[in-house]
Design a protein around this motif. Structure first.
Motif, PDB file in Angstrom:
ATOM      1  N   ALA A  63      36.982 -48.833  18.798  1.00 47.21           N
ATOM      2  CA  ALA A  63      36.979 -47.463  18.270  1.00 47.21           C
ATOM      3  C   ALA A  63      35.788 -46.674  18.797  1.00 47.21           C
ATOM      4  O   ALA A  63      34.740 -47.237  19.104  1.00 47.21           O
ATOM      5  N   LYS A  67      38.075 -40.948  20.088  1.00 45.15           N
ATOM      6  CA  LYS A  67      38.046 -40.687  18.644  1.00 45.15           C
ATOM      7  C   LYS A  67      39.266 -39.896  18.193  1.00 45.15           C
ATOM      8  O   LYS A  67      39.793 -40.110  17.105  1.00 45.15           O
ATOM      9  N   THR A  87      36.821 -43.083  14.879  1.00 48.08           N
ATOM     10  CA  THR A  87      37.116 -42.953  13.460  1.00 48.08           C
ATOM     11  C   THR A  87      37.559 -41.529  13.116  1.00 48.08           C
ATOM     12  O   THR A  87      36.909 -40.561  13.530  1.00 48.08           O
ATOM     13  N   ASN A 140      41.597 -46.040  13.225  1.00 52.33           N
ATOM     14  CA  ASN A 140      40.385 -46.349  12.482  1.00 52.33           C
ATOM     15  C   ASN A 140      40.026 -45.132  11.623  1.00 52.33           C
ATOM     16  O   ASN A 140      39.964 -44.012  12.126  1.00 52.33           O
ATOM     17  N   LYS A 218      36.312 -53.182   9.065  1.00 53.65           N
ATOM     18  CA  LYS A 218      35.309 -53.308  10.142  1.00 53.65           C
ATOM     19  C   LYS A 218      33.927 -53.376   9.512  1.00 53.65           C
ATOM     20  O   LYS A 218      33.537 -52.480   8.762  1.00 53.65           O
ATOM     21  N   THR A 246      31.804 -56.802  15.212  1.00 58.64           N
ATOM     22  CA  THR A 246      31.125 -55.938  14.273  1.00 58.64           C
ATOM     23  C   THR A 246      30.996 -54.507  14.810  1.00 58.64           C
ATOM     24  O   THR A 246      31.245 -54.261  15.992  1.00 58.64           O
ATOM     25  N   GLY A 269      26.253 -52.832  22.793  1.00 49.25           N
ATOM     26  CA  GLY A 269      26.061 -53.406  24.122  1.00 49.25           C
ATOM     27  C   GLY A 269      25.295 -54.715  24.066  1.00 49.25           C
ATOM     28  O   GLY A 269      25.189 -55.364  23.014  1.00 49.25           O
ATOM     29  N   GLY A 298      28.742 -56.349  22.193  1.00 51.12           N
ATOM     30  CA  GLY A 298      27.984 -57.004  23.252  1.00 51.12           C
ATOM     31  C   GLY A 298      28.796 -57.894  24.165  1.00 51.12           C
ATOM     32  O   GLY A 298      28.230 -58.764  24.830  1.00 51.12           O
ATOM     33  N   TYR A 319      33.492 -51.734  24.171  1.00 49.77           N
ATOM     34  CA  TYR A 319      33.184 -50.323  24.370  1.00 49.77           C
ATOM     35  C   TYR A 319      32.067 -50.232  25.417  1.00 49.77           C
ATOM     36  O   TYR A 319      32.299 -49.832  26.558  1.00 49.77           O
ATOM     37  N   SER A 320      30.850 -50.664  25.059  1.00 53.52           N
ATOM     38  CA  SER A 320      29.709 -50.500  25.959  1.00 53.52           C
ATOM     39  C   SER A 320      29.936 -51.184  27.306  1.00 53.52           C
ATOM     40  O   SER A 320      29.520 -50.666  28.350  1.00 53.52           O
TER      41      SER A 320
HETATM   42  C1  LIG Z   1      29.258 -43.977  21.475  1.00 52.04           C
HETATM   43  C2  LIG Z   1      29.886 -44.886  20.468  1.00 52.04           C
HETATM   44  C3  LIG Z   1      30.693 -44.352  19.453  1.00 52.04           C
HETATM   45  C4  LIG Z   1      31.275 -45.200  18.516  1.00 52.04           C
HETATM   46  N1  LIG Z   1      32.078 -44.661  17.545  1.00 52.04           N
HETATM   47  C5  LIG Z   1      32.693 -45.499  16.663  1.00 52.04           C
HETATM   48  C6  LIG Z   1      33.572 -44.971  15.671  1.00 52.04           C
HETATM   49  O1  LIG Z   1      33.837 -43.777  15.609  1.00 52.04           O
HETATM   50  N2  LIG Z   1      34.136 -45.857  14.802  1.00 52.04           N
HETATM   51  C7  LIG Z   1      33.897 -47.209  14.850  1.00 52.04           C
HETATM   52  O2  LIG Z   1      34.453 -47.967  14.056  1.00 52.04           O
HETATM   53  N3  LIG Z   1      33.070 -47.721  15.798  1.00 52.04           N
HETATM   54  C8  LIG Z   1      32.488 -46.903  16.685  1.00 52.04           C
HETATM   55  N4  LIG Z   1      31.658 -47.430  17.633  1.00 52.04           N
HETATM   56  C9  LIG Z   1      31.382 -48.889  17.629  1.00 52.04           C
HETATM   57  C10 LIG Z   1      32.275 -49.649  18.609  1.00 52.04           C
HETATM   58  O3  LIG Z   1      33.618 -49.546  18.251  1.00 52.04           O
HETATM   59  C11 LIG Z   1      31.863 -51.126  18.651  1.00 52.04           C
HETATM   60  O4  LIG Z   1      32.074 -51.706  17.393  1.00 52.04           O
HETATM   61  C12 LIG Z   1      30.396 -51.302  19.021  1.00 52.04           C
HETATM   62  O5  LIG Z   1      30.009 -50.383  20.001  1.00 52.04           O
HETATM   63  C13 LIG Z   1      30.108 -52.713  19.538  1.00 52.04           C
HETATM   64  O6  LIG Z   1      30.836 -52.983  20.704  1.00 52.04           O
HETATM   65  P1  LIG Z   1      30.193 -52.878  22.180  1.00 52.04           P
HETATM   66  O7  LIG Z   1      28.904 -53.627  22.147  1.00 52.04           O
HETATM   67  O8  LIG Z   1      31.237 -53.454  23.088  1.00 52.04           O
HETATM   68  O9  LIG Z   1      29.975 -51.427  22.434  1.00 52.04           O
HETATM   69  C14 LIG Z   1      31.062 -46.599  18.581  1.00 52.04           C
HETATM   70  C15 LIG Z   1      30.268 -47.122  19.610  1.00 52.04           C
HETATM   71  C16 LIG Z   1      29.689 -46.288  20.541  1.00 52.04           C
HETATM   72  C17 LIG Z   1      28.842 -46.883  21.634  1.00 52.04           C
END
Ligand SMILES: Cc1cc2nc3c(=O)[nH]c(=O)nc-3n(C[C@H](O)[C@H](O)[C@H](O)COP(=O)(O)O)c2cc1C
Length: 341
Positions: A63, A67, A87, A140, A218, A246, A269, A298, A319-320
């Motif tokens: 997510a 968005k 979200t 979400n 979540k 997480t 990340g 991460g 995501y990251s």
């Molecule tokens: C810029 C950004 C915006 C995010 N927005 C949301 C969000 O709106 N809702 C949500 O549940 N998680 C959001 N996340 C969290 C990600 O969904 C994910 O749980 C978190 O970044 C860990 O994953 P990653 O390390 O692969 O980025 C966001 C993360 C980032 C980096």
């Protein structure tokens, strides 16, 4: 690989939020001209069934990247087995003032304090309705920033009802650090009231639409053991369909050098990896395999994905990693999780 390095270099010259918009618009243009079909796609995996849904592969988009559900069609062509939008909140809201997104380039981390900027659930549903996507779609949901925490449940119920028909699964986001008090919903005093009420709503919606849509919680990687034990107990008690571990962390223990490290917001990340993994492991041990886990946080390379699946995740999200590694990471992760059940 060389091409991505150039694109990344150019995008990283821009402010991160502007770079995000450029990248997403470019993806749409590339899709319009049919260019995405030239991207190497992951070799087919054995489909897996988790919480009653068939996934073509184990890798999803987390997510926050899309968005408002504006880019589902083009994102789906990158090879993901599922996509999560949001979200989303009941009413549109602008989020926190800019700047609110920071790239920790050397650490491969991101700090964001967006604060649920989104167009609102109604507009996002229109976007979903006008997309051609037929794959697995997670929606979400969260609460508006100005809804008092005691009334948060109404925001979740409203979004839940609106999302129900259009979602493959729904995520109850109670773990973003950027909406004041949101994480309080993980406390014993709120959590049981929230999930029991949503469970009832799920039953009502399932009868109404003759379709069962799973919902997942979540969670944050920053909870105490007591908080997690309570979550585990209640997830089992209410037979909740799944959990996503997480969201981002408030901890800065894993970053030392970046000039942005003291910016407020959630960190994701590489610097989140060990904390997210630890949380997932704790949950898996407590849940004893009774409730499926989506592992996120991460995952930046194949070995991270394999580790998460070995430690109990049925599915994973990124995501990251996508920001730092690009499209090749999707193929790499699909490949390494292919044989795992
Ligand atoms: C810029 C950004 C915006 C995010 N927005 C949301 C969000 O709106 N809702 C949500 O549940 N998680 C959001 N996340 C969290 C990600 O969904 C994910 O749980 C978190 O970044 C860990 O994953 P990653 O390390 O692969 O980025 C966001 C993360 C980032 C980096």
């Amino acid at each position: 690989m060389f091409m991505f390095s150039i694109i990344r270099y150019l995008l990283f010259l821009f402010d991160p939020e502007i770079a995000h918009h450029i990248a997403m618009k470019s993806l749409k243009v590339a899709d319009f001209f049919g260019l995405l079909s030239f991207l190497p796609s992951p070799a087919p995996s054995k489909p897996r069934v988790v919480f009653g849904i068939k996934f073509k592969n184990a890798l999803g988009l987390a997510a926050g990247l899309d968005k408002n559900a504006e880019y589902i069609d083009c994102l789906s062509k990158l090879g993901f087995g599922f996509i999560e939008v949001g979200t989303l909140t009941p009413r549109a809201q602008p989020g926190n003032p800019k700047p609110r997104l920071f790239r920790l380039t050397n650490e491969e981390g991101i700090i964001n304090r967006f604060g649920f900027n989104n167009v609102g659930i109604d507009k996002a549903i229109l976007n979903i309705k006008s997309s051609k996507f037929t794959g697995v779609l997670g929606i979400n949901i969260g609460k508006n920033f100005d809804t008092p925490i005691e009334e948060a449940i109404n925001d979740y119920l409203l979004c839940f009802r609106k999302a129900y028909q259009y979602a493959s699964y729904i995520v109850i986001n109670i773990s973003s650090p950027n909406t004041q008090n949101l994480r309080k919903l993980q406390d014993e005093s709120f959590f049981e009231g929230l999930i029991s009420r949503i469970k009832l709503e799920q039953e009502a919606q399932a009868r109404k639409h003759q379709k069962y849509v799973p919902f997942l919680i979540k969670i944050s990687p920053d909870g105490s053991m007591k908080e997690m034990d309570n979550i585990i107990k209640l997830l089992i008690k209410y037979n909740i369909d799944g959990i996503i571990a997480t969201n981002t962390t408030l901890s800065r223990n894993e970053v030392s050098e970046s000039k942005f490290k003291d910016q407020a917001g959630g960190l994701s990340g590489e610097p989140l990896r060990s904390r997210a993994l630890k949380t997932q492991k704790y949950l898996y041990k407590g849940l004893k395999g009774k409730i499926p886990i989506i592992g996120v946080g991460g995952i930046m390379q194949a070995k991270d994905a394999v580790e998460r699946m070995n430690e109990g995740a049925e599915l994973i999200q990124i995501y990251s990693g996508l920001i730092f590694k690009g499209h090749r990471l999707i193929n790499e992760l699909c490949e390494c999780t292919k044989q795992r059940q």
